[in-house]
Structures are given as structure tokens and as C-alpha cells.
Design a protein around this motif. Structure first.
Motif, PDB file in Angstrom:
ATOM      1  N   PRO A 199     -24.857  -1.813 -22.389  1.00 36.42           N
ATOM      2  CA  PRO A 199     -25.615  -1.708 -21.148  1.00 36.42           C
ATOM      3  C   PRO A 199     -24.748  -1.144 -20.014  1.00 36.42           C
ATOM      4  CG  PRO A 199     -24.855  -3.941 -21.404  1.00 36.42           C
ATOM      5  CD  PRO A 199     -24.424  -3.195 -22.646  1.00 36.42           C
ATOM      6  N   ILE A 200     -25.335  -0.996 -18.834  1.00 32.04           N
ATOM      7  CA  ILE A 200     -24.628  -0.505 -17.655  1.00 32.04           C
ATOM      8  C   ILE A 200     -24.685  -1.583 -16.584  1.00 32.04           C
ATOM      9  CG2 ILE A 200     -24.512   1.279 -15.874  1.00 32.04           C
ATOM     10  CD1 ILE A 200     -26.198   3.048 -17.840  1.00 32.04           C
ATOM     11  N   THR A 218     -27.793  -4.953 -13.770  1.00 31.53           N
ATOM     12  CA  THR A 218     -27.421  -4.602 -15.134  1.00 31.53           C
ATOM     13  C   THR A 218     -28.616  -3.963 -15.822  1.00 31.53           C
ATOM     14  OG1 THR A 218     -25.916  -6.517 -15.221  1.00 31.53           O
ATOM     15  CG2 THR A 218     -26.454  -5.433 -17.303  1.00 31.53           C
ATOM     16  N   MET A 219     -28.408  -2.784 -16.377  1.00 31.04           N
ATOM     17  CA  MET A 219     -29.458  -2.058 -17.085  1.00 31.04           C
ATOM     18  C   MET A 219     -29.235  -2.213 -18.578  1.00 31.04           C
ATOM     19  SD  MET A 219     -28.942   0.783 -14.295  1.00 31.04           S
ATOM     20  CE  MET A 219     -27.563  -0.261 -13.800  1.00 31.04           C
ATOM     21  N   PHE A 313     -20.946  -7.349 -24.726  1.00 36.91           N
ATOM     22  CA  PHE A 313     -21.457  -6.856 -23.442  1.00 36.91           C
ATOM     23  C   PHE A 313     -21.612  -8.037 -22.496  1.00 36.91           C
ATOM     24  CE2 PHE A 313     -25.220  -8.017 -25.874  1.00 36.91           C
ATOM     25  CZ  PHE A 313     -26.004  -8.681 -24.948  1.00 36.91           C
ATOM     26  N   GLY A 314     -21.900  -7.727 -21.236  1.00 34.62           N
ATOM     27  CA  GLY A 314     -22.185  -8.765 -20.242  1.00 34.62           C
ATOM     28  C   GLY A 314     -23.363  -8.368 -19.391  1.00 34.62           C
ATOM     29  N   VAL A 315     -23.996  -9.391 -18.790  1.00 34.20           N
ATOM     30  CA  VAL A 315     -25.128  -9.187 -17.874  1.00 34.20           C
ATOM     31  C   VAL A 315     -24.895 -10.038 -16.637  1.00 34.20           C
ATOM     32  CG1 VAL A 315     -27.603  -9.520 -17.486  1.00 34.20           C
ATOM     33  CG2 VAL A 315     -26.792  -8.681 -19.709  1.00 34.20           C
ATOM     34  N   ARG A 316     -24.982  -9.432 -15.464  1.00 31.94           N
ATOM     35  CA  ARG A 316     -24.932 -10.166 -14.198  1.00 31.94           C
ATOM     36  C   ARG A 316     -25.998  -9.587 -13.279  1.00 31.94           C
ATOM     37  NH1 ARG A 316     -20.030  -9.534 -13.249  1.00 31.94           N
ATOM     38  NH2 ARG A 316     -19.875  -7.930 -11.627  1.00 31.94           N
TER      39      ARG A 316
END
Length: 338
Positions: A199-200, A218-219, A313-316
Motif C-alpha cells: 500500500p501507500i 493509507t491507500m 505493510f502498515g496502515v495508519r
């Protein structure tokens, strides 16, 4: 005399301390409207004064609401204080030890956070500045056209900073984070010279009239990434819905942390739920497990839960929240911008 100084003078009187020394640039600016460029000693006492360097005298005289005097030497400054009968001196906890050493023989020293207490509660003007900074940052983000962008992480970070300045920001409020793929599991990843992966994650902010903004989006693109995104979004939304005066900051943190923990990712939420911001990007209080500060009207605190899967991956997701009777998100950028 401004209200902040009067409040600190009352704190000094209550604690039986005669003066308060400030050297942190944003604290000096907060008290006087003068933003040092080299060094300054701001002393709050019966008649507050700022000792500014010769380099800063022109800007200090033009902007400071507090009397300004050119700094000659430490000995001269300390001597003038002693001649006024000042023997007890409060200092910021951040004061360099080398400066403390120069003071301790002449004054009874105590560490106080009087300015931090003042800065917790934002004025209407401060919130307007943060709102404008957020508007600039969010407008600039939307100009990126990320989905069709073939640039590297570093180039996108540069473009975002450039857009913010073109749209009225003084500069970034912190170094822009553009990270993608496996590196998004690093909360403070540094943009790399590589094409975007999935992801981005982009964490960015603008500085306007001295005040900071802070957002993260986060995309995501895969089913697993969307699953994690949904959990983080739920933690983000529920925490903001819970915010109200009278609760402890740690109770807001617990709301988002409990949601993430219930889904089995508690160990992957590795930072606090949020932090105050203003003249600095990180101020107090914050939504953390250890902060039992009572939430009050006028506070401005981010909400930014995240889940970080090492090597994957990470998500914030982060928004800044102004607190009145409840929490109000500053800005209007959707969480899901794809």
C-alpha cells in the motif's frame, strides 16, 4: 500584559518562585510573538524581558510584545536578575544542562512546565491557524494525483512539500513521510528513491503562521490490506466519537487500542493514539496509555491509530481533532481517498 504571562505570573506567585526562564524557541514565540532565529532568554517576572542576540535585535524589536534587550553576556544577565533581588528561578525541563550549571550557583532552581500548561488550551486564533494549515495541506495532497503518479517516494514527498508552499504554507510542519510496500510497516519511514509499491502511506503537514497541521492517509489495494484498513478506520472513528471534556486522555487511547486488540492486532499498534500540536508538531497532552490528563475544551489533539505488520505493510489513519463539547475533525479530507 497578555493573558498567558498573567497566568504564569500567578503560577509563580502560588509556587513562591520569583522568575521563570524560557529558552525553547516556540515557548518564547508563544509568550511574545517573537520567533528567535539564534538564541534568546525570555524571563517572566514582575516586568518580563527578553535578552535577544545582536543578530535578532531588529526582528525582536519589530515583533515582540515583551520588552527586548540585547544580550551581552551570561554574567551580565544573571547580575541584572540578582540586582533585582531574584534568588529563585524556575526553568523549563528542556533547558540544556550546560545552561543550568551556569545558573545553579546564583539561584535556587526548580523545573516547571508553566508554559506547557498554557499551551494545552488553544485560543480561537490558534485553532484558526491550525485549520488554515490543515486546509493547505489537504488541498496540496489532492493535487498529487497519486494513483497516476509514476514518480518515486522521494519525488512525491518533494512535490507535496512544494504544493504546500505554493498554497500558502511557510514550509512543511515536519519531514513528509511517503512510504509504500513493506516499508509502510515503519511508522517513521524515510521516503526512498523507488517507485510506489502497495500500500501507500503518506503522513504530512503544513506550517501556517507558525502553527502545524498533521494528517495521515493509507491507500490499500489487496483484500488483506483492506481488512487491516477497516480495523484502523473503526478505531479512528470510535476514538473521535468518544472524545469529550472530562474524560482522561488515556481513556480515549483505550477505546482505539481495545478495538485493535479485539481483532488480534494489539501488539501491532506500537505508538500512542495521538498527540497535541500547535507551534510544535508534538505537544502535550496526548492520547496515550500513560497520560491521565483530563480532556478540556480548547485542546487540539490528533487521532492516529495504526497497525504495523513487520515485513508486510502498515496502515495508519490520522486526523486532527479540535475539542469543544465533543471532538470535531479539522478539515474535510475523506479517510478513503481512492
Amino acid at each position: 500584559m497578555n493573558l498567558h504571562i498573567e497566568n504564569i505570573q500567578n503560577d509563580l506567585k502560588n509556587d513562591d518562585v520569583q522568575a521563570y526562564l524560557l529558552t525553547q524557541f516556540t515557548n518564547v514565540e508563544y509568550i511574545s510573538n517573537y520567533r528567535p532565529t539564534s538564541f534568546a532568554f525570555c524571563i517572566i517576572k514582575e516586568n518580563p524581558i527578553i535578552y535577544a542576540s545582536s543578530m535578532d535585535m531588529e526582528i525582536a524589536k519589530n515583533t515582540s510584545t515583551v520588552e527586548v534587550k540585547e544580550y551581552e553576556s551570561f554574567e551580565v544577565m544573571a547580575g541584572e536578575l540578582k540586582n533585582e533581588g531574584i534568588r529563585s528561578l524556575a526553568i523549563e525541563p528542556s533547558l540544556p544542562y550546560s545552561t543550568y550549571e551556569k545558573l545553579r550557583d546564583d539561584f535556587e532552581i526548580t523545573s516547571k512546565t508553566y508554559v506547557d500548561k498554557q499551551r494545552m488550551i488553544k485560543t480561537h486564533q490558534e485553532i484558526e491557524n491550525i485549520t488554515k494549515a490543515t486546509e493547505i495541506a489537504q488541498k496540496s495532497f489532492l493535487q498529487l494525483d497519486i494513483l497516476n503518479n509514476k514518480n518515486t517516494e522521494k519525488e512525491i514527498a518533494f512535490d507535496l512539500a512544494r504544493h504546500m508552499i505554493e498554497n500558502g504554507a511557510e514550509k512543511e510542519s515536519f519531514d513528509t513521510i511517503v512510504t509504500s510496500g513493506a516499508n509502510s510497516s515503519l511508522p517513521h519511514a524515510i521516503p526512498q528513491d523507488k517507485k510506489l509499491e502497495q500500500p501507500i502511506l503518506i503522513d504530512w503537514g503544513a506550517l501556517y503562521n507558525g502553527y502545524c497541521s498533521d494528517n495521515t492517509r493509507t491507500m490499500v489495494y489487496s483484500e488483506k490490506q483492506q481488512e487491516i484498513w477497516d480495523i484502523v478506520a473503526e478505531a479512528h472513528d470510535k476514538a473521535i466519537q468518544t472524545i469529550k471534556p472530562g474524560l482522561k486522555c488515556s481513556e480515549i487511547d483505550k477505546v482505539s487500542r481495545d478495538i485493535i486488540t479485539e481483532y488480534g492486532y494489539g501488539d501491532n499498534f506500537i505508538h500512542s493514539t495521538g498527540h497535541s500540536l500547535g507551534l510544535d508538531i508534538h505537544e502535550t497532552p496526548g492520547f496515550s496509555p500513560r497520560d491521565d490528563t483530563i480532556v478540556e475544551e480548547g485542546m487540539v489533539i490528533t487521532v492516529e491509530p495504526g497497525i504495523y505488520l513487520e515485513g508486510e505493510f502498515g496502515v495508519r489513519l490520522e486526523d486532527t481533532v479540535a475539542i469543544s463539547k465533543k471532538g470535531r475533525i479539522i478539515g474535510d479530507l475523506p479517510l478513503n481517498i481512492i
